[in-house]
Design a protein around this motif. Structure first.
Motif, PDB file in Angstrom:
ATOM      1  N   ALA A   1      10.907   9.637  -0.667  1.00 48.13           N
ATOM      2  CA  ALA A   1      10.904   8.313  -0.901  1.00 48.13           C
ATOM      3  C   ALA A   1      12.470   7.710  -0.919  1.00 48.13           C
ATOM      4  O   ALA A   1      13.192   8.626  -1.525  1.00 48.13           O
ATOM      5  CB  ALA A   1      10.056   7.653  -1.703  1.00 48.13           C
ATOM      6  N   TRP A   2      12.763   6.573  -0.739  1.00 49.45           N
ATOM      7  CA  TRP A   2      13.994   5.898  -0.820  1.00 49.45           C
ATOM      8  C   TRP A   2      14.211   5.583  -2.013  1.00 49.45           C
ATOM      9  O   TRP A   2      14.010   4.383  -2.770  1.00 49.45           O
ATOM     10  CB  TRP A   2      14.188   4.568   0.201  1.00 49.45           C
ATOM     11  CG  TRP A   2      14.465   4.977   1.673  1.00 49.45           C
ATOM     12  CD1 TRP A   2      13.303   5.048   2.657  1.00 49.45           C
ATOM     13  CD2 TRP A   2      15.426   5.701   2.308  1.00 49.45           C
ATOM     14  NE1 TRP A   2      13.908   5.354   3.734  1.00 49.45           N
ATOM     15  CE2 TRP A   2      15.200   5.661   3.730  1.00 49.45           C
ATOM     16  CE3 TRP A   2      16.722   5.954   1.822  1.00 49.45           C
ATOM     17  CZ2 TRP A   2      16.324   6.135   4.505  1.00 49.45           C
ATOM     18  CZ3 TRP A   2      17.837   6.325   2.784  1.00 49.45           C
ATOM     19  CH2 TRP A   2      17.459   6.336   4.208  1.00 49.45           C
ATOM     20  N   LEU A   3      14.418   6.429  -2.941  1.00 45.96           N
ATOM     21  CA  LEU A   3      14.744   6.267  -4.562  1.00 45.96           C
ATOM     22  C   LEU A   3      16.054   5.576  -4.458  1.00 45.96           C
ATOM     23  O   LEU A   3      17.082   6.085  -4.030  1.00 45.96           O
ATOM     24  CB  LEU A   3      14.754   7.436  -5.091  1.00 45.96           C
ATOM     25  CG  LEU A   3      14.989   7.506  -6.907  1.00 45.96           C
ATOM     26  CD1 LEU A   3      13.824   6.839  -7.590  1.00 45.96           C
ATOM     27  CD2 LEU A   3      14.955   8.798  -7.281  1.00 45.96           C
ATOM     28  N   SER A   4      16.379   4.556  -5.492  1.00 47.76           N
ATOM     29  CA  SER A   4      17.683   3.800  -5.818  1.00 47.76           C
ATOM     30  C   SER A   4      18.537   4.972  -6.186  1.00 47.76           C
ATOM     31  O   SER A   4      18.298   6.126  -7.053  1.00 47.76           O
ATOM     32  CB  SER A   4      17.339   2.906  -6.759  1.00 47.76           C
ATOM     33  OG  SER A   4      18.759   2.572  -7.260  1.00 47.76           O
TER      34      SER A   4
ATOM     35  N   CYS B   1      11.750  -0.114   0.611  1.00 55.88           N
ATOM     36  CA  CYS B   1      11.127   0.164   1.958  1.00 55.88           C
ATOM     37  C   CYS B   1      10.063   1.231   1.799  1.00 55.88           C
ATOM     38  O   CYS B   1      10.177   2.201   2.680  1.00 55.88           O
ATOM     39  CB  CYS B   1      12.091   0.167   3.083  1.00 55.88           C
ATOM     40  SG  CYS B   1      11.509  -0.347   4.612  1.00 55.88           S
ATOM     41  N   ALA B   2       9.101   1.330   0.836  1.00 56.66           N
ATOM     42  CA  ALA B   2       8.420   2.538   1.002  1.00 56.66           C
ATOM     43  C   ALA B   2       7.577   3.098   2.279  1.00 56.66           C
ATOM     44  O   ALA B   2       7.273   4.250   2.457  1.00 56.66           O
ATOM     45  CB  ALA B   2       7.282   2.100  -0.346  1.00 56.66           C
ATOM     46  N   GLN B   3       7.468   2.010   3.259  1.00 62.75           N
ATOM     47  CA  GLN B   3       6.861   2.618   4.594  1.00 62.75           C
ATOM     48  C   GLN B   3       7.767   3.177   5.446  1.00 62.75           C
ATOM     49  O   GLN B   3       7.390   3.895   6.292  1.00 62.75           O
ATOM     50  CB  GLN B   3       5.939   1.199   5.125  1.00 62.75           C
ATOM     51  CG  GLN B   3       7.183   0.159   5.439  1.00 62.75           C
ATOM     52  CD  GLN B   3       7.717  -0.743   4.517  1.00 62.75           C
ATOM     53  OE1 GLN B   3       7.473  -0.578   3.322  1.00 62.75           O
ATOM     54  NE2 GLN B   3       8.207  -1.929   4.933  1.00 62.75           N
TER      55      GLN B   3
ATOM     56  N   ALA C   1       2.018   5.946  -7.480  1.00 63.06           N
ATOM     57  CA  ALA C   1       0.628   6.705  -8.055  1.00 63.06           C
ATOM     58  C   ALA C   1       1.227   8.166  -8.135  1.00 63.06           C
ATOM     59  O   ALA C   1       0.309   8.923  -8.992  1.00 63.06           O
ATOM     60  CB  ALA C   1      -0.397   6.729  -7.041  1.00 63.06           C
ATOM     61  N   CYS C   2       2.181   8.644  -7.510  1.00 67.39           N
ATOM     62  CA  CYS C   2       2.627  10.093  -7.846  1.00 67.39           C
ATOM     63  C   CYS C   2       3.687  10.297  -9.028  1.00 67.39           C
ATOM     64  O   CYS C   2       3.864  11.378  -9.594  1.00 67.39           O
ATOM     65  CB  CYS C   2       3.253  10.649  -6.515  1.00 67.39           C
ATOM     66  SG  CYS C   2       1.776  10.728  -5.356  1.00 67.39           S
TER      67      CYS C   2
ATOM     68  N   ASP D   1       0.879  -1.211   0.028  1.00 67.53           N
ATOM     69  CA  ASP D   1      -0.053  -0.068   0.054  1.00 67.53           C
ATOM     70  C   ASP D   1       0.815   1.315  -0.015  1.00 67.53           C
ATOM     71  O   ASP D   1       0.637   2.325  -0.769  1.00 67.53           O
ATOM     72  CB  ASP D   1      -0.919   0.155   1.010  1.00 67.53           C
ATOM     73  CG  ASP D   1      -2.221  -0.947   1.089  1.00 67.53           C
ATOM     74  OD1 ASP D   1      -2.470  -1.489  -0.023  1.00 67.53           O
ATOM     75  OD2 ASP D   1      -2.477  -1.457   2.130  1.00 67.53           O
ATOM     76  N   ALA D   2       1.801   1.380   0.967  1.00 73.79           N
ATOM     77  CA  ALA D   2       2.769   2.433   0.965  1.00 73.79           C
ATOM     78  C   ALA D   2       3.485   2.663  -0.475  1.00 73.79           C
ATOM     79  O   ALA D   2       3.705   3.721  -0.846  1.00 73.79           O
ATOM     80  CB  ALA D   2       4.028   2.205   2.095  1.00 73.79           C
TER      81      ALA D   2
END
Length: 392
Positions: free
Chosen positions: A87-90, A73-75, A61-62, A54-55
């Motif tokens: 967010a934790w972007l590579s 680890c989106a959460q 979605a953005c 969900d996270a």
């Protein structure tokens, strides 16, 4: 590239590519953050954790084209506080993925002002939004990247086809601005937020060309609580969303800049540079002869990026990468070259004491300054992009 002969070094070695000329402050900051050792180590560690579906979906979605985007680890939202990114972007993602809403920002956590909690403000003032006839109180939903839909509290001001707008009355949006950093990014976010409010009011109430704005102490009108924010370092800022938004933002910027400078002069905040050189440093004269500068196409931030990229090749070395190797990597030194302009020699001589140190600082911390001050490779003080539905 502009090289007259095979042995000459390229005088436009730090010129921007066509793509880099389009970079905004977010894109520029990411070029440095992706080299940050702490960020790389943290991302690698988090890849061992399972993504909350969900996270992850709420983040993807953005993003405009999310198929090839790697989020760890989106959460886990510690990236917002530690590095100011949504967010934790590579770090292997060479360019920031484009967001669906052009007014959003990957570094929204850095530029997010504190939004007024309208209901809480009214309660502190002993009032209730439910009893304020025809005056809904607006609050914009916040995503990791920016502002979403506007929520309305209290009775709505109805609008019907053909209904005449009411005469102008000010509709303010208030935020708290952190003056310990350059305010340009926060004011960019305020402009986007004001446009969100304006979209609601514009069909109902007439706008005006008369500016009305406030830059006041925290605690003014009890909008923000003094015990939640440091009074000396924050300011309450409000603008009329039905007034000339850009003009009001510009006036607020002048006042906030003065507050920031006063705090800096008083030694109450960590030092942020007034500005970064966009063009290359000047070349001192040699005796009585003036030396030609580096071509104007070269950009100092691009030079710092190339230095930082070279330094990372020997990141595990106890002594770091030798200066001459860095100079070769970035293109201002070549052993078989018999021709080297004076500006390259001067830049090379200043690498160890100045340029390498600055490159390291931007990677480790000052990439955030680029976002705060809205500085990119090519431009200063960007104007925010508007969503397609925004009113001017």
């Amino acid at each position: 590239m502009n090289i007259d002969n095979a042995n000459a070094l390229d005088p436009e070695v730090f010129a921007l590519t066509t793509l880099e000329k389009t970079f905004r402050s977010d894109d520029t900051a990411w070029q440095f953050l992706q080299l940050n050792e702490e960020y790389n180590a943290a991302f690698e560690e988090l890849t061992k954790e399972e993504n909350d579906s969900d996270a992850l979906e709420s983040i993807l979605a953005c993003i405009k084209d999310s198929h090839s985007v790697n989020i760890a680890c989106a959460q886990d939202t510690t990236c917002m506080e530690r590095f100011g990114i949504a967010a934790w972007l590579s770090p292997k993602q060479k360019l920031l993925p484009e967001l669906k809403n052009p007014a959003d920002s990957w570094f929204f956590p850095l530029i997010r002002p504190v939004q007024e909690d309208s209901v809480a403000t009214l309660k502190r003032q002993g009032r209730s939004p439910e009893k304020r006839e025809h005056y809904p109180w607006l609050t914009a939903h916040e995503t990791p990247f920016g502002y979403g839909n506007v929520f309305k509290f209290g009775p709505s001001l109805s609008v019907r086809p053909g209904m005449k707008k009411r005469a102008h009355e000010s509709k303010f949006v208030f935020v708290a601005i952190d003056c310990t950093v350059p305010s340009h990014g926060q004011l960019r976010a305020l402009e986007v937020l004001a446009q969100k409010h304006r979209q609601y009011w514009n069909d109902r109430i007439c706008s005006t060309k008369q500016p009305t704005f406030f830059v006041e102490a925290i605690g003014w009108r009890d909008i923000f609580r003094v015990d939640k924010l440091e009074p000396d370092q924050w300011r309450t800022v409000g603008i009329d969303t039905l007034g000339p938004i850009k003009m009001q933002i510009a006036e607020c910027r002048k006042r906030l800049l003065q507050v920031h400078r006063e705090l800096d002069e008083a030694g109450e905040i960590k030092h942020w540079p007034e500005r970064f050189l966009r063009t290359m440093p000047k070349v001192p004269p040699s005796g009585s002869r003036r030396q030609p500068p580096a071509p104007k196409s070269n950009r100092y931030l691009k030079a710092l990026l190339l230095i930082a990229q070279s330094m990372r090749q020997d990141r595990n070395s106890k002594y770091g990468r030798p200066i001459n190797l860095i100079a070769e990597d970035v293109g201002i030194l070549r052993r078989d070259s018999t021709q080297r302009p004076q500006w390259m020699k001067v830049f090379h001589n200043g690498m160890e004491e100045t340029h390498v140190r600055r490159a390291r600082a931007v990677v480790n911390k000052l990439y955030a300054w680029l976002v705060h001050a809205q500085v990119s490779f090519a431009k200063d003080e960007e104007q925010p992009k508007q969503s397609s539905a925004a009113h001017s």
